[in-house]
Every structure is written in C-alpha cells, then in structure tokens.
Scaffold this motif. Sequence first.
Motif, PDB file in Angstrom:
ATOM      1  N   LEU A   3      32.262  50.678  44.685  1.00 37.60           N
ATOM      2  CA  LEU A   3      32.750  49.769  45.747  1.00 37.60           C
ATOM      3  C   LEU A   3      33.270  48.798  44.325  1.00 37.60           C
ATOM      4  O   LEU A   3      32.288  48.265  43.682  1.00 37.60           O
ATOM      5  CB  LEU A   3      31.210  49.122  46.339  1.00 37.60           C
ATOM      6  CG  LEU A   3      31.041  50.202  47.302  1.00 37.60           C
ATOM      7  CD1 LEU A   3      30.724  48.936  48.383  1.00 37.60           C
ATOM      8  CD2 LEU A   3      32.290  49.573  48.190  1.00 37.60           C
ATOM      9  N   LEU A   4      34.358  48.067  44.046  1.00 32.67           N
ATOM     10  CA  LEU A   4      35.073  47.270  43.906  1.00 32.67           C
ATOM     11  C   LEU A   4      35.070  45.833  44.673  1.00 32.67           C
ATOM     12  O   LEU A   4      35.678  45.771  45.370  1.00 32.67           O
ATOM     13  CB  LEU A   4      36.162  47.525  42.894  1.00 32.67           C
ATOM     14  CG  LEU A   4      37.338  46.846  42.020  1.00 32.67           C
ATOM     15  CD1 LEU A   4      36.262  46.219  40.766  1.00 32.67           C
ATOM     16  CD2 LEU A   4      38.440  46.890  41.738  1.00 32.67           C
ATOM     17  N   TYR A   5      34.243  44.792  43.795  1.00 26.94           N
ATOM     18  CA  TYR A   5      34.552  42.895  45.182  1.00 26.94           C
ATOM     19  C   TYR A   5      35.467  42.584  43.864  1.00 26.94           C
ATOM     20  O   TYR A   5      35.301  41.729  42.862  1.00 26.94           O
ATOM     21  CB  TYR A   5      33.204  42.486  45.127  1.00 26.94           C
ATOM     22  CG  TYR A   5      32.004  43.828  45.992  1.00 26.94           C
ATOM     23  CD1 TYR A   5      32.189  43.605  46.958  1.00 26.94           C
ATOM     24  CD2 TYR A   5      31.029  44.346  45.209  1.00 26.94           C
ATOM     25  CE1 TYR A   5      31.191  44.248  48.326  1.00 26.94           C
ATOM     26  CE2 TYR A   5      30.323  45.519  45.797  1.00 26.94           C
ATOM     27  CZ  TYR A   5      30.013  44.977  47.415  1.00 26.94           C
ATOM     28  OH  TYR A   5      29.661  46.021  48.044  1.00 26.94           O
ATOM     29  N   GLY A   6      35.836  41.421  44.769  1.00 29.29           N
ATOM     30  CA  GLY A   6      36.518  40.970  43.728  1.00 29.29           C
ATOM     31  C   GLY A   6      37.807  40.016  44.841  1.00 29.29           C
ATOM     32  O   GLY A   6      37.292  39.967  46.386  1.00 29.29           O
ATOM     33  N   ILE A   7      38.612  39.504  44.184  1.00 26.25           N
ATOM     34  CA  ILE A   7      40.171  39.071  44.916  1.00 26.25           C
ATOM     35  C   ILE A   7      41.283  39.243  44.317  1.00 26.25           C
ATOM     36  O   ILE A   7      41.389  39.245  43.336  1.00 26.25           O
ATOM     37  CB  ILE A   7      39.689  37.025  44.774  1.00 26.25           C
ATOM     38  CG1 ILE A   7      38.385  36.876  45.248  1.00 26.25           C
ATOM     39  CG2 ILE A   7      41.086  36.159  44.919  1.00 26.25           C
ATOM     40  CD1 ILE A   7      38.337  35.181  44.661  1.00 26.25           C
ATOM     41  N   LYS A   8      41.881  39.813  45.345  1.00 29.63           N
ATOM     42  CA  LYS A   8      42.851  40.693  45.294  1.00 29.63           C
ATOM     43  C   LYS A   8      44.166  39.985  44.301  1.00 29.63           C
ATOM     44  O   LYS A   8      44.153  41.060  43.452  1.00 29.63           O
ATOM     45  CB  LYS A   8      43.668  41.062  46.504  1.00 29.63           C
ATOM     46  CG  LYS A   8      44.710  41.736  47.018  1.00 29.63           C
ATOM     47  CD  LYS A   8      45.776  42.158  48.040  1.00 29.63           C
ATOM     48  CE  LYS A   8      46.643  42.934  47.700  1.00 29.63           C
ATOM     49  NZ  LYS A   8      46.988  43.289  49.022  1.00 29.63           N
ATOM     50  N   ILE A  13      40.669  41.679  37.820  1.00 30.45           N
ATOM     51  CA  ILE A  13      40.924  42.662  39.595  1.00 30.45           C
ATOM     52  C   ILE A  13      42.027  43.569  39.223  1.00 30.45           C
ATOM     53  O   ILE A  13      42.035  44.775  39.329  1.00 30.45           O
ATOM     54  CB  ILE A  13      40.928  42.170  40.848  1.00 30.45           C
ATOM     55  CG1 ILE A  13      39.577  41.358  41.213  1.00 30.45           C
ATOM     56  CG2 ILE A  13      40.991  43.584  41.911  1.00 30.45           C
ATOM     57  CD1 ILE A  13      38.273  42.065  41.463  1.00 30.45           C
ATOM     58  N   LYS A  14      43.040  43.459  39.411  1.00 24.47           N
ATOM     59  CA  LYS A  14      44.696  44.289  38.636  1.00 24.47           C
ATOM     60  C   LYS A  14      44.078  45.517  37.722  1.00 24.47           C
ATOM     61  O   LYS A  14      43.981  46.508  37.953  1.00 24.47           O
ATOM     62  CB  LYS A  14      45.735  43.099  38.963  1.00 24.47           C
ATOM     63  CG  LYS A  14      46.344  42.276  40.855  1.00 24.47           C
ATOM     64  CD  LYS A  14      47.360  41.301  40.025  1.00 24.47           C
ATOM     65  CE  LYS A  14      47.471  41.054  41.561  1.00 24.47           C
ATOM     66  NZ  LYS A  14      48.395  40.068  40.941  1.00 24.47           N
ATOM     67  N   LYS A  15      43.580  45.018  36.674  1.00 22.79           N
ATOM     68  CA  LYS A  15      43.268  45.697  35.765  1.00 22.79           C
ATOM     69  C   LYS A  15      41.598  46.689  35.572  1.00 22.79           C
ATOM     70  O   LYS A  15      42.028  48.043  35.521  1.00 22.79           O
ATOM     71  CB  LYS A  15      42.261  44.954  34.502  1.00 22.79           C
ATOM     72  CG  LYS A  15      43.962  44.288  33.689  1.00 22.79           C
ATOM     73  CD  LYS A  15      43.256  43.368  32.777  1.00 22.79           C
ATOM     74  CE  LYS A  15      44.069  41.786  32.353  1.00 22.79           C
ATOM     75  NZ  LYS A  15      43.656  40.919  31.354  1.00 22.79           N
ATOM     76  N   ALA A  16      41.042  45.631  36.367  1.00 26.34           N
ATOM     77  CA  ALA A  16      40.290  47.134  36.938  1.00 26.34           C
ATOM     78  C   ALA A  16      40.267  48.154  38.374  1.00 26.34           C
ATOM     79  O   ALA A  16      39.652  49.586  37.756  1.00 26.34           O
ATOM     80  CB  ALA A  16      38.949  45.850  37.090  1.00 26.34           C
ATOM     81  N   ARG A  17      41.646  47.633  39.231  1.00 24.67           N
ATOM     82  CA  ARG A  17      41.920  48.818  40.171  1.00 24.67           C
ATOM     83  C   ARG A  17      42.900  49.587  39.452  1.00 24.67           C
ATOM     84  O   ARG A  17      42.572  50.695  39.242  1.00 24.67           O
ATOM     85  CB  ARG A  17      42.713  47.873  41.032  1.00 24.67           C
ATOM     86  CG  ARG A  17      41.476  46.973  42.028  1.00 24.67           C
ATOM     87  CD  ARG A  17      42.281  46.527  42.830  1.00 24.67           C
ATOM     88  NE  ARG A  17      42.181  47.397  43.897  1.00 24.67           N
ATOM     89  CZ  ARG A  17      42.855  46.598  45.146  1.00 24.67           C
ATOM     90  NH1 ARG A  17      43.218  45.780  45.359  1.00 24.67           N
ATOM     91  NH2 ARG A  17      43.336  48.296  46.150  1.00 24.67           N
ATOM     92  N   ILE A  89      32.959  32.869  42.061  1.00 27.64           N
ATOM     93  CA  ILE A  89      31.866  34.440  41.734  1.00 27.64           C
ATOM     94  C   ILE A  89      33.018  34.934  40.805  1.00 27.64           C
ATOM     95  O   ILE A  89      34.118  35.460  40.310  1.00 27.64           O
ATOM     96  CB  ILE A  89      31.677  35.163  42.509  1.00 27.64           C
ATOM     97  CG1 ILE A  89      30.719  34.398  43.353  1.00 27.64           C
ATOM     98  CG2 ILE A  89      30.965  36.728  42.090  1.00 27.64           C
ATOM     99  CD1 ILE A  89      30.832  35.327  44.845  1.00 27.64           C
ATOM    100  N   LYS A  90      32.078  35.086  39.237  1.00 29.06           N
ATOM    101  CA  LYS A  90      32.963  36.319  38.551  1.00 29.06           C
ATOM    102  C   LYS A  90      33.575  37.161  38.665  1.00 29.06           C
ATOM    103  O   LYS A  90      32.455  37.882  39.572  1.00 29.06           O
ATOM    104  CB  LYS A  90      32.192  36.349  36.889  1.00 29.06           C
ATOM    105  CG  LYS A  90      32.337  36.931  35.857  1.00 29.06           C
ATOM    106  CD  LYS A  90      31.817  37.106  34.540  1.00 29.06           C
ATOM    107  CE  LYS A  90      32.746  37.739  33.550  1.00 29.06           C
ATOM    108  NZ  LYS A  90      31.689  37.637  32.347  1.00 29.06           N
ATOM    109  N   ARG A  91      34.657  38.326  38.491  1.00 30.86           N
ATOM    110  CA  ARG A  91      34.947  38.708  38.948  1.00 30.86           C
ATOM    111  C   ARG A  91      35.643  39.862  37.510  1.00 30.86           C
ATOM    112  O   ARG A  91      35.439  39.523  36.222  1.00 30.86           O
ATOM    113  CB  ARG A  91      36.328  39.191  39.879  1.00 30.86           C
ATOM    114  CG  ARG A  91      35.711  37.958  41.197  1.00 30.86           C
ATOM    115  CD  ARG A  91      37.215  37.510  41.747  1.00 30.86           C
ATOM    116  NE  ARG A  91      38.613  36.765  40.876  1.00 30.86           N
ATOM    117  CZ  ARG A  91      38.497  35.592  40.315  1.00 30.86           C
ATOM    118  NH1 ARG A  91      37.635  34.485  40.895  1.00 30.86           N
ATOM    119  NH2 ARG A  91      39.409  34.634  40.132  1.00 30.86           N
TER     120      ARG A  91
END
Length: 119
Positions: A3-8, A13-17, A89-91
């Motif tokens: 599960l990956l939580y964040g803001i689109k 987040i884009k790098k993590a995805r 929230i840190k992402r």
Amino acid sequence: MILLYGIKNCDTIKKARASLEKNQRPYQFWDYRAQGLTAELLDSFCQQLGWQALLNTRGTTYRALPDSDKADMTEQKAKQLMLAQPALIKRPVLLHQGRYLLGFSEASYQDFFTAVAAN
C-alpha cells in the motif's frame, strides 16, 4: 499487498510509483485527497512512524500555516492539522507486510524490500 499512501500530484509519489512499477512490485495507491484520511489511519501512521517524522515541516502547506498553529506543537495538535490538511503528511507512506517506511529513495526502497523478504 503493498500500500502506498500520499497525494497523486506529489513529485515524490510519482518517483515512488515509478520505482515500484519498474521493479514489478504490484501496489495499491491511496490518495488522501481523493479517498480521504481517517483518524484511525493517521493514528496507525503515528504509532509506527512517530508524529514528528510524519509532520512535513519543509513543505509549502506547513510554511503557510499561521504561526499560532506552528507554536507549541503537540501530537494532538499535529494530528488535527494533518487530518484537516493531508498535504502536511510527509510522503510517501509505504506499508508492506505490517512494516512501514516513510519517504522515498531508491536505496531505502531496495533495503526495505530486502529486509521484509528476509523475515
């Protein structure tokens, strides 16, 4: 399941995805803005990661807060602010097999998945 939580629209987040996809790690993404953030979910993050680490004091959302909101920060106050404004929230927050990881770097993800696989 990862599960990956964040803001689109967050660059991190884009790098993590992209990293998860590149390494063929299926995951489910939870967008705080689109899908919401419950007090229970935030509590679990705080219990596992610590509210101080979770509160993103470097972002523009935090800097835009009135000084009165930033003064005398407590866990309860931080949680109220993060619930009201999830961008605080840190992402990202990553959850896999009961383990949490905060933030993103290729190296930290590699180490994290290696450690989870070893247990």
